[in-house]
Scaffold this motif. Sequence first.
Motif, PDB file in Angstrom:
ATOM      1  N   ASP A   6       0.824  -1.218   0.000  1.00  0.00           N
ATOM      2  CA  ASP A   6       0.000   0.000   0.000  1.00  0.00           C
ATOM      3  C   ASP A   6       0.858   1.268   0.000  1.00  0.00           C
ATOM      4  O   ASP A   6       0.600   2.224   0.748  1.00  0.00           O
ATOM      5  CB  ASP A   6      -0.946   0.005   1.201  1.00  0.00           C
ATOM      6  N   THR A   8       2.182   4.750  -1.086  1.00  0.00           N
ATOM      7  CA  THR A   8       1.782   5.970  -1.777  1.00  0.00           C
ATOM      8  C   THR A   8       2.923   6.979  -1.699  1.00  0.00           C
ATOM      9  O   THR A   8       3.746   6.943  -0.786  1.00  0.00           O
ATOM     10  CB  THR A   8       0.513   6.605  -1.169  1.00  0.00           C
ATOM     11  N   LEU A  21       2.180   8.030  -6.678  1.00  0.00           N
ATOM     12  CA  LEU A  21       1.938   6.596  -6.508  1.00  0.00           C
ATOM     13  C   LEU A  21       0.752   6.412  -5.581  1.00  0.00           C
ATOM     14  O   LEU A  21       0.654   7.070  -4.537  1.00  0.00           O
ATOM     15  CB  LEU A  21       3.175   5.895  -5.932  1.00  0.00           C
ATOM     16  N   LYS A  22      -0.127   5.483  -5.948  1.00  0.00           N
ATOM     17  CA  LYS A  22      -1.371   5.303  -5.205  1.00  0.00           C
ATOM     18  C   LYS A  22      -1.551   3.840  -4.812  1.00  0.00           C
ATOM     19  O   LYS A  22      -1.989   3.022  -5.614  1.00  0.00           O
ATOM     20  CB  LYS A  22      -2.566   5.751  -6.061  1.00  0.00           C
ATOM     21  N   ILE A  24       0.550   1.193  -4.078  1.00  0.00           N
ATOM     22  CA  ILE A  24       1.303   0.201  -4.832  1.00  0.00           C
ATOM     23  C   ILE A  24       1.584  -1.032  -3.975  1.00  0.00           C
ATOM     24  O   ILE A  24       2.071  -0.926  -2.850  1.00  0.00           O
ATOM     25  CB  ILE A  24       2.643   0.790  -5.321  1.00  0.00           C
ATOM     26  N   THR A 198      -0.964   3.851 -10.487  1.00  0.00           N
ATOM     27  CA  THR A 198      -1.047   2.443 -10.100  1.00  0.00           C
ATOM     28  C   THR A 198      -0.229   1.621 -11.091  1.00  0.00           C
ATOM     29  O   THR A 198       0.255   2.145 -12.095  1.00  0.00           O
ATOM     30  CB  THR A 198      -2.502   1.953 -10.080  1.00  0.00           C
ATOM     31  N   GLU A 200       0.012  -2.146 -13.353  1.00  0.00           N
ATOM     32  CA  GLU A 200      -0.546  -3.412 -13.840  1.00  0.00           C
ATOM     33  C   GLU A 200       0.619  -4.338 -14.144  1.00  0.00           C
ATOM     34  O   GLU A 200       1.604  -3.928 -14.760  1.00  0.00           O
ATOM     35  CB  GLU A 200      -1.357  -3.193 -15.109  1.00  0.00           C
TER      36      GLU A 200
END
Length: 231
Positions: A6, A8, A21-22, A24, A198, A200
């Motif tokens: 988590d 940020t 960053l949100k 991660i 975020t 992927e």
Amino acid sequence: MIRLTDVTKDYPSNHGVRHILKGINLTIYPGERIGILGKNGAGKSTLIRLISGAEPPTSGSIERNMSVSWPLAFSGGFQGGLTGADNVRFICRIYGVDYHPRFKFVEEFSELGSYLHEPVSTYSSGMRARLAFAISMTVDFDCYLIDEVLAVGDQRFRDRCRVELFERRKDKAMLIVSHSHRYLKGNCDRFLLFKDGTIEEHSDFEEVYFQYKQQIGEGFQSKEEMVREMN
């Protein structure tokens, strides 16, 4: 293993707080090579700095059970008033390793000649990057952080960097930020794509690169067209 939970990262700006960053979540295992893609300003270099410990996250946690390099070719930790040789000595003291054989390596690899005995403040950006990369190779880390470092110097020097890093340290974990599809496809087995703060994760390089090209406005009509162009 390195685990981000988590994570940020926010920065103040003239237009308010920027959320880079949100939340991660990422786990890096020994020996993995992870390629990182995303448009400029997406947070790729920020992630590298956080993992290295150069900056703290705004929130969340980063657990490191492997030794982690500083970002390769990052020269922000140099003391400009000291010579290149003195900076090598300083790094060796911090990491508790013998100076003399490592200085010899830096001297030969960086090809800075007499400039190693001049203040780093007199170096060009390319000279500083050569020194930073050479010093990075003198300490044996479990995980190397690579932020477009092999763009440093001429082709011969870049080739030497590839051998030193990818062949002689092929058992090490690596996080690699690059815009080069050949570089990432040839060296990585996992891929991260940054999207709006975020990430992927993908195992299929062609899929992640296709999405990346769409993201930066250089999209192809299909993945098949992209593959033809890449080849």
